[in-house]
Design a protein around this motif. Structure first.
Motif, PDB file in Angstrom:
ATOM      1  N   ARG A  98      -3.908  -3.126  -5.000  1.00  0.00           N
ATOM      2  CA  ARG A  98      -3.137  -2.113  -5.725  1.00  0.00           C
ATOM      3  C   ARG A  98      -2.009  -1.636  -4.810  1.00  0.00           C
ATOM      4  O   ARG A  98      -2.126  -1.686  -3.587  1.00  0.00           O
ATOM      5  CB  ARG A  98      -4.023  -0.922  -6.105  1.00  0.00           C
ATOM      6  N   SER A 134       0.820  -1.209   0.000  1.00  0.00           N
ATOM      7  CA  SER A 134       0.000   0.000   0.000  1.00  0.00           C
ATOM      8  C   SER A 134       0.853   1.258   0.000  1.00  0.00           C
ATOM      9  O   SER A 134       1.906   1.317   0.647  1.00  0.00           O
ATOM     10  CB  SER A 134      -0.920   0.011   1.224  1.00  0.00           C
ATOM     11  N   GLN A 191      -1.363  -3.131 -10.172  1.00  0.00           N
ATOM     12  CA  GLN A 191      -2.533  -3.804  -9.608  1.00  0.00           C
ATOM     13  C   GLN A 191      -2.623  -5.190 -10.224  1.00  0.00           C
ATOM     14  O   GLN A 191      -2.285  -5.396 -11.387  1.00  0.00           O
ATOM     15  CB  GLN A 191      -3.797  -3.005  -9.873  1.00  0.00           C
ATOM     16  N   THR A 205      -5.388  -3.793  -0.183  1.00  0.00           N
ATOM     17  CA  THR A 205      -6.700  -4.387   0.121  1.00  0.00           C
ATOM     18  C   THR A 205      -7.774  -3.981  -0.878  1.00  0.00           C
ATOM     19  O   THR A 205      -8.919  -4.436  -0.778  1.00  0.00           O
ATOM     20  CB  THR A 205      -7.146  -3.965   1.526  1.00  0.00           C
ATOM     21  N   ASP A 206      -7.438  -3.124  -1.845  1.00  0.00           N
ATOM     22  CA  ASP A 206      -8.430  -2.691  -2.841  1.00  0.00           C
ATOM     23  C   ASP A 206      -8.928  -3.887  -3.642  1.00  0.00           C
ATOM     24  O   ASP A 206      -8.156  -4.782  -3.995  1.00  0.00           O
ATOM     25  CB  ASP A 206      -7.812  -1.668  -3.802  1.00  0.00           C
ATOM     26  N   ARG A 207     -10.215  -3.867  -3.966  1.00  0.00           N
ATOM     27  CA  ARG A 207     -10.788  -4.922  -4.805  1.00  0.00           C
ATOM     28  C   ARG A 207     -11.390  -4.367  -6.093  1.00  0.00           C
ATOM     29  O   ARG A 207     -11.893  -5.119  -6.911  1.00  0.00           O
ATOM     30  CB  ARG A 207     -11.834  -5.723  -4.021  1.00  0.00           C
ATOM     31  N   THR A 208     -11.345  -3.056  -6.264  1.00  0.00           N
ATOM     32  CA  THR A 208     -11.688  -2.430  -7.539  1.00  0.00           C
ATOM     33  C   THR A 208     -10.695  -1.300  -7.796  1.00  0.00           C
ATOM     34  O   THR A 208     -10.139  -0.718  -6.854  1.00  0.00           O
ATOM     35  CB  THR A 208     -13.112  -1.843  -7.544  1.00  0.00           C
ATOM     36  N   ASP A 209     -10.462  -1.010  -9.089  1.00  0.00           N
ATOM     37  CA  ASP A 209      -9.550   0.080  -9.413  1.00  0.00           C
ATOM     38  C   ASP A 209     -10.320   1.346  -9.735  1.00  0.00           C
ATOM     39  O   ASP A 209     -11.544   1.413  -9.545  1.00  0.00           O
ATOM     40  CB  ASP A 209      -8.626  -0.321 -10.565  1.00  0.00           C
ATOM     41  N   TYR A 235      -3.494   4.079  -3.256  1.00  0.00           N
ATOM     42  CA  TYR A 235      -3.351   2.709  -3.738  1.00  0.00           C
ATOM     43  C   TYR A 235      -3.142   1.798  -2.528  1.00  0.00           C
ATOM     44  O   TYR A 235      -2.155   1.928  -1.808  1.00  0.00           O
ATOM     45  CB  TYR A 235      -2.146   2.603  -4.675  1.00  0.00           C
ATOM     46  N   CYS A 243      -1.821   8.789  -4.603  1.00  0.00           N
ATOM     47  CA  CYS A 243      -3.220   8.584  -4.972  1.00  0.00           C
ATOM     48  C   CYS A 243      -3.399   8.427  -6.470  1.00  0.00           C
ATOM     49  O   CYS A 243      -2.564   8.873  -7.275  1.00  0.00           O
ATOM     50  CB  CYS A 243      -4.069   9.768  -4.492  1.00  0.00           C
ATOM     51  N   GLN A 245      -7.795   8.662  -4.664  1.00  0.00           N
ATOM     52  CA  GLN A 245      -7.818   7.560  -3.709  1.00  0.00           C
ATOM     53  C   GLN A 245      -6.444   6.900  -3.623  1.00  0.00           C
ATOM     54  O   GLN A 245      -5.789   6.680  -4.643  1.00  0.00           O
ATOM     55  CB  GLN A 245      -8.862   6.517  -4.135  1.00  0.00           C
TER      56      GLN A 245
END
Length: 720
Positions: free
Chosen positions: A523, A495, A561, A510-514, A507, A500, A505
């Motif tokens: 990401r 992370s 990602q 734990t992101d599950r969408t970009d 990176y 951003c 936002q």
């Protein structure tokens, strides 16, 4: 062609092509494409979805392409013995300059694997005779004070590789210096590494002697005659006291292999200190062991699908670049013929009677994006200059091929009428190619695949990872995909809360969408660990601690990602995102990749340099205008004048800006990443003038400094 007579002909040809596809069962490809499901190309390590590896190599990373080989000496020795009578190296005799921009070549000469084994052993013995000693098996090089390193300051040629093979056989470390860098870089490498022997081109001997007082450890200069015609005279300076100047051939001839038999290295012996091309400040020397390069070769052998003893490889990229060095050792270990050339003589535009591609007809090729872009634009320029009927046929063929590629079938008629001729220009035998060293424009990738009919896949890696980190699957036709982890490495995303995306936002792993709403498995900054990863930088503890953590992870500085299938996509760089006045971010390198696809941009001259900063509302660019395309465009549009006149013509500027808007419209760049102004130039950016690195990467600050007046006129156009 605009004639209505060609409209029915176009549809007839496409229909006939499809009919041939049907009766030859080419339609099976449509079914295969429709039912294909690659599944997950990588799998998580443990419970962390943002830490991934190739499924087949989870808990079992590959370490060597040849069982029992732990060093480059082992790989080469096995290759020399197994393929002794097969051709190993080939090169064309340089006759002279046919024109100021075209080299003329004569006969082709070959060396077998057995012959290369003998001459490299003699070179290694000659190094020992010149006072060099075997290096101890350690990466703590600051503690090594013996003369155990050889410097190579030469273009890619058989002598470069033979010198490296000879050095490795005596456990001698090679310090690489890009041939395009100046004497300051040579001094730096020689003095940092206690260099007493250097290999260089005969043309550079005099410059080295002039600097001898600044390099007190340098005692022996071994020169090659690469790209020096037999009819050309290059005078050597007088040999100073205490020094030796000797030709490569004579140096090898003096090697006593009975007195100095091979002294095999250990896997942890440092093979190479590879100096980066120096995109920022003083070049860093990456410390790379035999174990690292062998591990990378193992992955390279698998990903390239080498046909042992059969393939033909074209060697022309700098051997001072890790990608070329690793690739050539893969070839030596697997009995693959290496044919040597240089980047400017690949095609007939730079070589007589034929280009190296057509002459050697390689089956495997590695290139940087600039080479692919140059090939694409060169082919398009030839088509544009051809008769209207030929243009119509080529355009129809590409239209049909584009549609066919989408659905998974081929175009047999157009292959015979058009694409077969394209293939001939590159030898006709290429079955696979790799693009590395930077992001590849998707339009260029598609064009090359369709024009020549072979998979062109992206690879991603750094000097610190011995060129390899990820590799794009051959059946993956998406743009901008760096690929999956190579078999010798794993990757994870860390992370970056302070960095951003365009939506503001951070990176996060734990992101599950970009930012586009696509599914991802995290990401963040791409980090990697594996047998192919270097231990750090030579005599640069601060940089080593910044990039290599205590757990063995190398931090690349690239933001990526994991896509839904587990492939990596690079979306940013930690230090290359620029925030505009309104707080929005733009990605300069991505913009250069998109806008560089314009036919008006001269890739050979350096391409395009995009700029933006916190004082600006929108980005602008300095760009090299391509003479050939501009002159053709001007003639078609009734505009007269020489190229210097066209550079200042408002109509040319308007045409360039219109094309830039079209390139933007075809891309996924944001509305903020639309160029509002450009400055047209005709003063090429090169490594020699500092505007490009030795690996042909843009030096943004150097470009701006070199064209300060033009930049000062341009920047205000991005401020509203």
């Amino acid at each position: 062609m605009s004639s209505p007579l060609f409209i029915p002909l176009k549809f007839f040809l496409i229909a006939l092509d499809f009919f041939i596809t049907i009766i030859t069962f080419g339609w099976l490809g449509i079914i295969q494409r429709a039912t294909a499901d690659p599944g997950l190309r990588t799998v998580p390590v443990g419970d962390d979805e943002s830490h991934r590896v190739q499924p087949a190599y989870k808990n079992n990373l590959t370490t060597t392409p040849v069982p029992g080989a732990g060093t480059l000496y082992d790989l080469a020795k096995m290759g020399f013995e197994k393929y002794a009578d097969k051709k190993c190296m080939g090169y064309r005799e340089f006759v002279g300059w046919k024109t100021p921009k075209v080299k003329e070549f004569g006969d082709t000469y070959w060396k077998t694997f057995g012959e290369v084994g003998i001459v490299s052993a003699k070179f290694g013995a000659a190094l020992r005779g010149a006072g060099l000693e075997a290096a101890p098996p350690t990466t703590n090089l600051e503690q090594v004070t013996t003369k155990s390193r050889l410097a190579i300051f030469e273009n890619t040629c058989p002598e470069w590789m033979i010198a490296a093979l000879g050095a490795f056989g005596q456990s001698i470390t090679v310090a690489t210096i890009y041939a395009t860098l100046g004497m300051d870089a040579v001094e730096h490498a020689v003095n940092d590494n206690i260099i007493s022997v250097i290999v260089c081109n005969k043309r550079n001997v005099e410059a080295l002697i002039k600097r001898k007082d600044n390099m007190p450890t340098l005692k022996t200069i071994v020169y090659t005659n690469d790209l020096i015609a037999k009819s050309e005279t290059v005078d050597l300076p007088a040999t100073p006291d205490g020094m030796t100047i000797v030709s490569f051939e004579d140096f090898c001839a003096g090697g006593d292999t009975e007195k100095f038999p091979p002294t095999p290295p250990e896997p942890d012996t440092t093979a190479v200190i590879m100096y980066t091309s120096g995109s920022t400040g003083k070049p860093k020397g990456v410390v790379i062991t035999h174990r690292c390069i062998v591990g990378a070769c193992a992955a390279g052998d698998i990903e390239l699908g080498i046909r042992k003893g059969e393939d033909v490889y074209l060697g022309y990229l700098p051997l001072a670049h890790i990608m070329e060095l690793m690739a050539e050792f893969v070839m030596v270990s697997q009995g693959v013929l290496i044919c040597y050339a240089d980047p400017k003589s690949l095609s007939a535009t730079g070589a007589f009677p034929t280009g190296a591609l057509e002459h050697f007809a390689p089956t495997i090729m590695v290139a940087v994006p600039k080479i692919w872009d140059t090939i694409k634009k060169g082919l398009q320029a030839k088509v544009a200059a051809s008769p209207p009927v030929a243009q119509f046929l080529v355009n129809t063929a590409f239209e049909a091929k584009t549609y066919a590629d989408t659905y998974g079938y081929d175009t047999p008629l157009f292959n015979a009428l058009v694409f077969k001729k394209f293939k001939k220009a590159i030898g006709g035998n290429l079955r696979f190619a790799i693009s590395g060293g930077g992001p590849l424009n998707g339009e260029v990738q598609d064009f090359i695949r369709r024009a020549f009919g072979f998979p062109l896949c992206q690879g991603y890696g750094l000097t610190e990872t011995v060129a390899g980190l990820t590799f794009q699957a051959r059946d993956d036709f998406r743009h901008g995909i760096a690929g999956v982890c190579i078999p010798s490495a794993e990757a994870k995303l860390v992370s970056t809360p302070d960095i951003c995306d365009k939506a503001g936002q951070p990176y996060l792993s734990t992101d599950r969408t970009d930012v586009e709403g696509e599914k991802v498995w995290g990401r963040g900054e791409i980090c990697t660990k594996g047998v192919n990863v270097s231990s750090g930088y030579y005599m640069n503890e601060e940089a080593t601690k910044e990039a290599f953590d205590d757990d063995g992870w190398f931090h690349t500085g690239d933001i990526g990602q994991f896509m839904a299938d587990g492939s990596i996509k690079i979306v940013d760089r930690k230090k290359n995102l620029v925030k505009l006045k309104g707080g929005e971010y733009i990605a300069l390198e991505k913009m250069e990749m998109v806008f560089g696809n314009s036919d008006f941009v001269d890739a050979v001259g350096g391409g395009i340099c995009v700029y933006g900063d916190g004082d600006m509302d929108r980005p602008v660019a300095l760009m090299q205008l391509k003479m050939e395309h501009t002159m053709i465009w001007a003639k078609k549009n009734g505009i007269e004048g020489d190229f210097e006149t066209l550079l200042k013509d408002p109509k040319v500027y308007e045409a360039v800006m219109k094309d830039m808007k079209e390139q933007h419209a075809k891309s996924d760049l944001s509305h903020l990443e639309k160029l509002v102004a450009v400055q047209l130039l005709n003063s090429p950016w090169t490594p020699e003038n500092g505007c490009l690195t030795a690996a042909n990467k843009l030096q943004r600050k150097a470009v701006i400094q070199s064209f300060e007046n033009e930049f000062n006129d341009l920047k205000p156009k991005g401020i509203f």
